[in-house]
Design an enzyme around this catalytic site. Sequence first.
Site, short mmCIF file in Angstrom:
data_model
loop_
_atom_site.label_atom_id
_atom_site.label_comp_id
_atom_site.label_asym_id
_atom_site.label_seq_id
_atom_site.Cartn_x
_atom_site.Cartn_y
_atom_site.Cartn_z
CB SER A 25 101.60 120.39 90.08
OG SER A 25 101.18 121.47 89.33
CG HIS A 65 99.21 125.05 91.92
ND1 HIS A 65 100.48 125.39 92.31
CD2 HIS A 65 99.36 124.24 90.85
CE1 HIS A 65 101.36 124.82 91.50
NE2 HIS A 65 100.71 124.11 90.60
CG HIS A 109 102.60 128.30 87.07
ND1 HIS A 109 101.47 128.05 87.79
CD2 HIS A 109 103.48 127.31 87.35
CE1 HIS A 109 101.65 126.93 88.50
NE2 HIS A 109 102.85 126.47 88.26
CE1 TYR A 168 99.71 127.88 83.81
CE2 TYR A 168 102.03 127.27 83.87
CZ TYR A 168 100.72 127.11 84.32
OH TYR A 168 100.45 126.17 85.26
CD GLU A 169 98.47 130.47 87.34
OE1 GLU A 169 97.40 130.61 87.94
OE2 GLU A 169 99.51 130.08 87.89
CB ALA A 186 104.79 118.46 88.82
CG MET A 225 105.49 124.82 82.24
SD MET A 225 103.78 124.65 81.78
CE MET A 225 103.86 123.23 80.65
CB SER A 226 106.94 126.53 88.41
OG SER A 226 107.45 125.28 88.85
CG ASN A 262 105.22 114.38 82.49
OD1 ASN A 262 105.09 115.14 83.44
ND2 ASN A 262 105.76 114.74 81.34
CG HIS A 266 97.36 119.43 85.11
ND1 HIS A 266 98.61 119.80 85.55
CD2 HIS A 266 96.51 119.73 86.13
CE1 HIS A 266 98.52 120.32 86.77
NE2 HIS A 266 97.25 120.27 87.15
N1 HPA Z 1 106.77 119.71 80.68
C1 HPA Z 1 106.64 120.91 81.28
N2 HPA Z 1 106.15 121.05 82.50
C2 HPA Z 1 105.80 119.94 83.17
C3 HPA Z 1 105.92 118.66 82.61
C4 HPA Z 1 106.44 118.54 81.30
O1 HPA Z 1 106.58 117.45 80.72
N3 HPA Z 1 105.48 117.78 83.55
C5 HPA Z 1 105.12 118.51 84.64
N4 HPA Z 1 105.30 119.82 84.42
#
Ligand code: HPA
Length: 280
Positions: free
Chosen positions: A34, A65, A87, A89-90, A117, A215-216, A239, A251
Amino acid sequence: MAAVDLLARADACANFIRSKAPGFSPKLAIILGSGLGGFADTLQRPVSIDYRQLPDFPTSSVVGHAGRLVLGYRGQVPVVVMQGRVHFYEGYQPWQVAFPARVLCRLGIHHLTVTNAAGGINTGFAVGDLMAISDHLNLAGFNPLIGPNEDKLGPRFPDMSHAYDPAFLAALERVAAEERIALRRGVYASLAGPSYETPAEIRMLRTLGADAVGMSTVPEVIVAAHMGVKVTGVSCITNLAAGISQQKLSHAEVAETADKVKDTFMRLIGRFLDEAAKMA
Ligand code: HPA
């Protein structure tokens, strides 16, 4: 899907890619997460292929992406770059999430760099930090190797003891020190998403030994291990994970932080690939 089918599909896709760049035989590949796709623009003599053109390649719906495969050179070294990934989740099947990494490995690479990310769980981490992935926790609830094993790709029960190759990890840390780039090191936990974690889940993950969450990445690392390709991973801490600060997760924040660190990230990755090319 029958195992024989998976091998045939990966090779069909790899052959399609070869047909777009005759004679191009990449040694290294990198998957850009990302907001980190800009590195693809630094390659020389690029040939860009939209994922939608590639047979069986899943296409991403996520902002940040791009969905392009870029073949190009870093100096004399042929490199293939995935600008964006898909991902679980898609809605894709486990094998589909990992299919692009299979194709990269079938192109003949000897090393794969994965980037993402991630949310920072380790309270010593700050937003904008870069983290070398030393190991992972697969908590996403699936494994891309589920299904019949294709013995021509790898063993039924692949070893994951050195999923993030120690020699390449050392090279990454050496390059970071030379470039005076602060680089953390830690364990990446992968969850399915797409909702971010709750504060209780983050406390659980910290107890389990996770330093960052996303998540990847893990599906790609598992298939590379299956196929005997060495891996290095870098997370951008975009973050602080849920509950660590008062700030709500979004996001937009992830994308904003990735954008802020992209120059440092690209410098680290570029120098690392130069080293990785020598380590065949
Ligand atoms: N959690 C899950 N996936 C993420 C996060 C997060 O805080 N930041 C970027 N991808």
